[in-house]
Design an enzyme around this catalytic site. Sequence first.
Site, PDB file in Angstrom:
ATOM      1  N   GLU A 202       5.260  -6.483   0.651  1.00  0.00           N
ATOM      2  CA  GLU A 202       4.823  -7.221  -0.715  1.00  0.00           C
ATOM      3  C   GLU A 202       4.269  -6.068  -1.471  1.00  0.00           C
ATOM      4  O   GLU A 202       3.125  -6.229  -1.975  1.00  0.00           O
ATOM      5  CB  GLU A 202       3.774  -8.328  -0.652  1.00  0.00           C
ATOM      6  CG  GLU A 202       2.707  -8.133   0.296  1.00  0.00           C
ATOM      7  CD  GLU A 202       1.809  -9.153   0.529  1.00  0.00           C
ATOM      8  OE1 GLU A 202       2.409 -10.176   0.528  1.00  0.00           O
ATOM      9  OE2 GLU A 202       0.404  -8.843   0.719  1.00  0.00           O
ATOM     10  N   PRO A 203       5.145  -5.152  -2.017  1.00  0.00           N
ATOM     11  CA  PRO A 203       4.665  -4.111  -2.663  1.00  0.00           C
ATOM     12  C   PRO A 203       4.596  -4.205  -4.359  1.00  0.00           C
ATOM     13  O   PRO A 203       5.164  -5.162  -4.752  1.00  0.00           O
ATOM     14  CB  PRO A 203       5.777  -2.921  -2.744  1.00  0.00           C
ATOM     15  CG  PRO A 203       6.893  -3.539  -1.869  1.00  0.00           C
ATOM     16  CD  PRO A 203       6.484  -5.090  -1.677  1.00  0.00           C
ATOM     17  N   GLY A 204       3.613  -3.854  -4.994  1.00  0.00           N
ATOM     18  CA  GLY A 204       3.389  -3.802  -6.534  1.00  0.00           C
ATOM     19  C   GLY A 204       3.516  -2.589  -7.029  1.00  0.00           C
ATOM     20  O   GLY A 204       4.900  -2.152  -7.537  1.00  0.00           O
TER      21      GLY A 204
ATOM     22  N   TYR B 216      -0.551  -2.004 -12.748  1.00  0.00           N
ATOM     23  CA  TYR B 216      -1.985  -2.037 -12.997  1.00  0.00           C
ATOM     24  C   TYR B 216      -2.376  -1.392 -14.543  1.00  0.00           C
ATOM     25  O   TYR B 216      -3.308  -0.724 -14.397  1.00  0.00           O
ATOM     26  CB  TYR B 216      -2.923  -1.499 -11.798  1.00  0.00           C
ATOM     27  CG  TYR B 216      -2.272  -2.222 -10.734  1.00  0.00           C
ATOM     28  CD1 TYR B 216      -2.703  -3.479 -10.255  1.00  0.00           C
ATOM     29  CD2 TYR B 216      -1.466  -1.565  -9.492  1.00  0.00           C
ATOM     30  CE1 TYR B 216      -2.410  -3.951  -9.002  1.00  0.00           C
ATOM     31  CE2 TYR B 216      -1.096  -1.835  -8.591  1.00  0.00           C
ATOM     32  CZ  TYR B 216      -1.423  -3.490  -8.249  1.00  0.00           C
ATOM     33  OH  TYR B 216      -1.150  -3.896  -7.208  1.00  0.00           O
TER      34      TYR B 216
ATOM     35  N   ARG C 290      -6.986   2.667 -15.585  1.00  0.00           N
ATOM     36  CA  ARG C 290      -7.129   3.450 -14.412  1.00  0.00           C
ATOM     37  C   ARG C 290      -7.884   4.684 -14.424  1.00  0.00           C
ATOM     38  O   ARG C 290      -8.598   5.066 -13.378  1.00  0.00           O
ATOM     39  CB  ARG C 290      -5.542   3.375 -13.959  1.00  0.00           C
ATOM     40  CG  ARG C 290      -4.866   1.925 -13.535  1.00  0.00           C
ATOM     41  CD  ARG C 290      -3.452   2.085 -12.854  1.00  0.00           C
ATOM     42  NE  ARG C 290      -3.692   2.379 -11.462  1.00  0.00           N
ATOM     43  CZ  ARG C 290      -3.619   3.533 -11.085  1.00  0.00           C
ATOM     44  NH1 ARG C 290      -3.149   4.479 -11.545  1.00  0.00           N
ATOM     45  NH2 ARG C 290      -3.832   3.695  -9.603  1.00  0.00           N
TER      46      ARG C 290
ATOM     47  N   GLY D 267       1.047  -1.059   0.055  1.00  0.00           N
ATOM     48  CA  GLY D 267      -0.089   0.256   0.121  1.00  0.00           C
ATOM     49  C   GLY D 267       0.674   1.390   0.104  1.00  0.00           C
ATOM     50  O   GLY D 267       0.300   2.392   0.234  1.00  0.00           O
TER      51      GLY D 267
ATOM     52  N   CYS E 253     -15.849   3.057 -28.023  1.00  0.00           N
ATOM     53  CA  CYS E 253     -17.161   3.503 -28.120  1.00  0.00           C
ATOM     54  C   CYS E 253     -18.037   3.530 -26.596  1.00  0.00           C
ATOM     55  O   CYS E 253     -19.048   2.872 -26.411  1.00  0.00           O
ATOM     56  CB  CYS E 253     -17.939   2.997 -29.279  1.00  0.00           C
ATOM     57  SG  CYS E 253     -16.977   3.289 -30.649  1.00  0.00           S
ATOM     58  N   GLU E 254     -17.437   4.324 -25.764  1.00  0.00           N
ATOM     59  CA  GLU E 254     -18.151   4.621 -24.473  1.00  0.00           C
ATOM     60  C   GLU E 254     -17.508   5.653 -24.177  1.00  0.00           C
ATOM     61  O   GLU E 254     -16.526   6.322 -24.488  1.00  0.00           O
ATOM     62  CB  GLU E 254     -17.834   3.651 -23.374  1.00  0.00           C
ATOM     63  CG  GLU E 254     -18.529   2.074 -23.813  1.00  0.00           C
ATOM     64  CD  GLU E 254     -18.465   1.394 -22.623  1.00  0.00           C
ATOM     65  OE1 GLU E 254     -18.563   1.658 -21.746  1.00  0.00           O
ATOM     66  OE2 GLU E 254     -18.317   0.098 -22.844  1.00  0.00           O
TER      67      GLU E 254
ATOM     68  N   TYR F 258     -10.768   3.906 -11.681  1.00  0.00           N
ATOM     69  CA  TYR F 258     -10.239   4.513 -10.381  1.00  0.00           C
ATOM     70  C   TYR F 258     -10.373   5.799 -10.336  1.00  0.00           C
ATOM     71  O   TYR F 258      -9.978   6.575  -9.242  1.00  0.00           O
ATOM     72  CB  TYR F 258      -9.101   4.029  -9.716  1.00  0.00           C
ATOM     73  CG  TYR F 258      -8.875   2.414  -9.743  1.00  0.00           C
ATOM     74  CD1 TYR F 258      -9.542   1.766  -8.806  1.00  0.00           C
ATOM     75  CD2 TYR F 258      -7.665   1.784 -10.389  1.00  0.00           C
ATOM     76  CE1 TYR F 258      -9.187   0.351  -8.589  1.00  0.00           C
ATOM     77  CE2 TYR F 258      -7.509   0.778 -10.328  1.00  0.00           C
ATOM     78  CZ  TYR F 258      -8.140  -0.179  -9.257  1.00  0.00           C
ATOM     79  OH  TYR F 258      -8.211  -1.665  -9.226  1.00  0.00           O
TER      80      TYR F 258
HETATM   81  C1  PLP Z   1      -2.532  -6.158  -4.484  1.00  0.00           C
HETATM   82  C2  PLP Z   1      -1.867  -6.497  -3.431  1.00  0.00           C
HETATM   83  C3  PLP Z   1      -0.654  -6.145  -3.177  1.00  0.00           C
HETATM   84  C4  PLP Z   1       0.019  -4.882  -3.607  1.00  0.00           C
HETATM   85  O1  PLP Z   1      -0.582  -3.650  -3.579  1.00  0.00           O
HETATM   86  P1  PLP Z   1       0.033  -2.378  -4.013  1.00  0.00           P
HETATM   87  O2  PLP Z   1      -0.741  -1.331  -3.746  1.00  0.00           O
HETATM   88  O3  PLP Z   1       0.350  -2.412  -5.728  1.00  0.00           O
HETATM   89  O4  PLP Z   1       1.647  -2.163  -3.382  1.00  0.00           O
HETATM   90  C5  PLP Z   1       0.155  -6.657  -2.052  1.00  0.00           C
HETATM   91  N1  PLP Z   1      -0.556  -7.806  -1.333  1.00  0.00           N
HETATM   92  C6  PLP Z   1      -1.615  -8.317  -1.735  1.00  0.00           C
HETATM   93  C7  PLP Z   1      -2.268  -9.462  -1.030  1.00  0.00           C
HETATM   94  C8  PLP Z   1      -2.428  -7.781  -2.773  1.00  0.00           C
HETATM   95  O5  PLP Z   1      -3.568  -8.473  -3.197  1.00  0.00           O
END
Ligand code: PLP
Length: 404
Positions: A262-264, A359, A301, A221, A331-332, A305
Site C-alpha cells: 500500500e504505497p503512497g 503529502y 513538508r 515505506g 508570517c512565521e 519534516y
Molecule cells: C501513510 C500510510 C501508507 C503510505 O505510506 P508511504 O510512506 O506514503 O508509502 C501506507 N499504509 C498506511 C496504513 C498508512 O497510514
Amino acid sequence: MESARIQQLEKLVKEYGAPLYIYDGNVIKNQYHRLIRALKKVENVKVNYACKANTNLNILKYFKKIGAGLDTVSIQEVQLGLMAGFEPKEIIYTPNGVSLEEIKQAVELGVHVNIDNLTLLEHFGQEIKNYPVGIRINPHIMAGGNKKISVGHIDSKFGISIYQLPHILSVVKNTGLKIDGIHMHTGSDILDVEVFLQGAEILFDTAKNFENLEYLDFGSGFKVPYKEGDNETDIKYLGEKLTERFLEFEKEYYKKVTLVFEPGKFLVSQSGFFLAAVNSIKQTTSTVFAEVDSGFNHLIRPMFYDSYHNITNISNPKGRERFYTVVGYICETDTFGTNRKLHEVHEGDILCFENAGAYCFSMSSNYNSRLKPSEILLLNDKSLLIRRREKLEDLLTTTEEITI
Ligand SMILES: *Cc1c(COP(=O)(O)O)cnc(C)c1O
C-alpha cells in the site's frame, strides 16, 4: 531537470497561472507497474494506493483505471474512494485512533477493515457478527527515516504489539471474530531491505496462527530519491526476496493468499511539480532570499519534516548559478530551502519544487487566509485541470454569517 520538462512546465504556468501543482500520470503509471513487475511471480498481488498522499478525486479515478486498489485511513477517504468508482472490496480502511462508530460506518459501506487496537478488536468482535476483519500488527521494526514518520517502534501508537499475540488470539476465540488479513506498516522510508524483510518474517509467523486469511499486507515505506545521491528502496531486490519467502509461506499455509502493498509516496511523489513565482529578492548581511508567492500553506513538508525538495529556476535554466535561501510569504519562519544553488533568480521567475506529488497538496491549508492553488493532471500530452484555484468565497462556505 530535462529541458523538455522545463518547457512543458513553463507553458502550463503561462496557461494556468502560479502557484500551480502539476502531476504527470505517466510517472504514476510507471511506478505502479514497476512494483507489479517486481512481484510478477506471485499469483495474487494487489497494490493499494495509500490515498492520503494525494486525494484529488481524479487521481483516485486514475488509480482505479490502471488497476490499483485503495488504502484509506479515514471514513472520508473511504467515501472519496467510492465516489471515484472503487468497489467496496477494493478499498481497505486502516484507521488509527478512531471511534467504533466510525468503524461501523466503514462496515456499512462494505469495505475491508483493518483494526490496530486490542480494545477496539474486542468491541468489534462483540458487536459486529460475521464481518471478517484484518489485524494491524506492530512488529517493532525500526525502518523509518524520521522520528515523526517512523511507526514501528515499541512505544508507537500504531498497530497491536506482536508481544500481545496471545491476547489477540484469546479475543478472537472468545468473540468468534473472523480474521481475513494480517497487516503491518512500519513507517515511511525503508532504507534497508533486510530490515523490512525481518518485519515480513514476523508477519509470516503471525499469519500461521490464523486459518482463513485472504491477504497479507506488507504496508509501505518505499523510499524515493528527493535529491541526487539519495538512496532509493531497491524494489526489484525487495520483490525477489519477498516473493521467495511468500511462495514458501503459501506452501506451508496450504492456501493461496493475496500479497498486498500500500504505497503512497512511491506511487505519486515523483509525478508532482509545484510551481511558484518569485515576488522579490531580498539581501541581508549574510543571505540572499528568494521570496516566492507561496508558503508552507501550500507545501509544508520542508517546515514540518525538514524534508528536502529540489528547487529549479525554470525561467532561467542557463543563467549563472548563485546561492539563495528560498522562503515563503507566511508570517512565521517559512523556509523551503536554505542556501540552494539556483540559476540566477529575478522577480517574476518561476521556481519548480520537485517530488511534489505526495503529502504536498493533501497537507495544504488556508493559513493566513491564503487560497489553495490549482492542480493539473498530465495524461498522454493532454493537460487536465483537476482542481480549480480557490476564491475568497471558498473560505466562507462554512462560515455562518451572524450579526455581532
Ligand atoms: C501513510 C500510510 C501508507 C503510505 O505510506 P508511504 O510512506 O506514503 O508509502 C501506507 N499504509 C498506511 C496504513 C498508512 O497510514
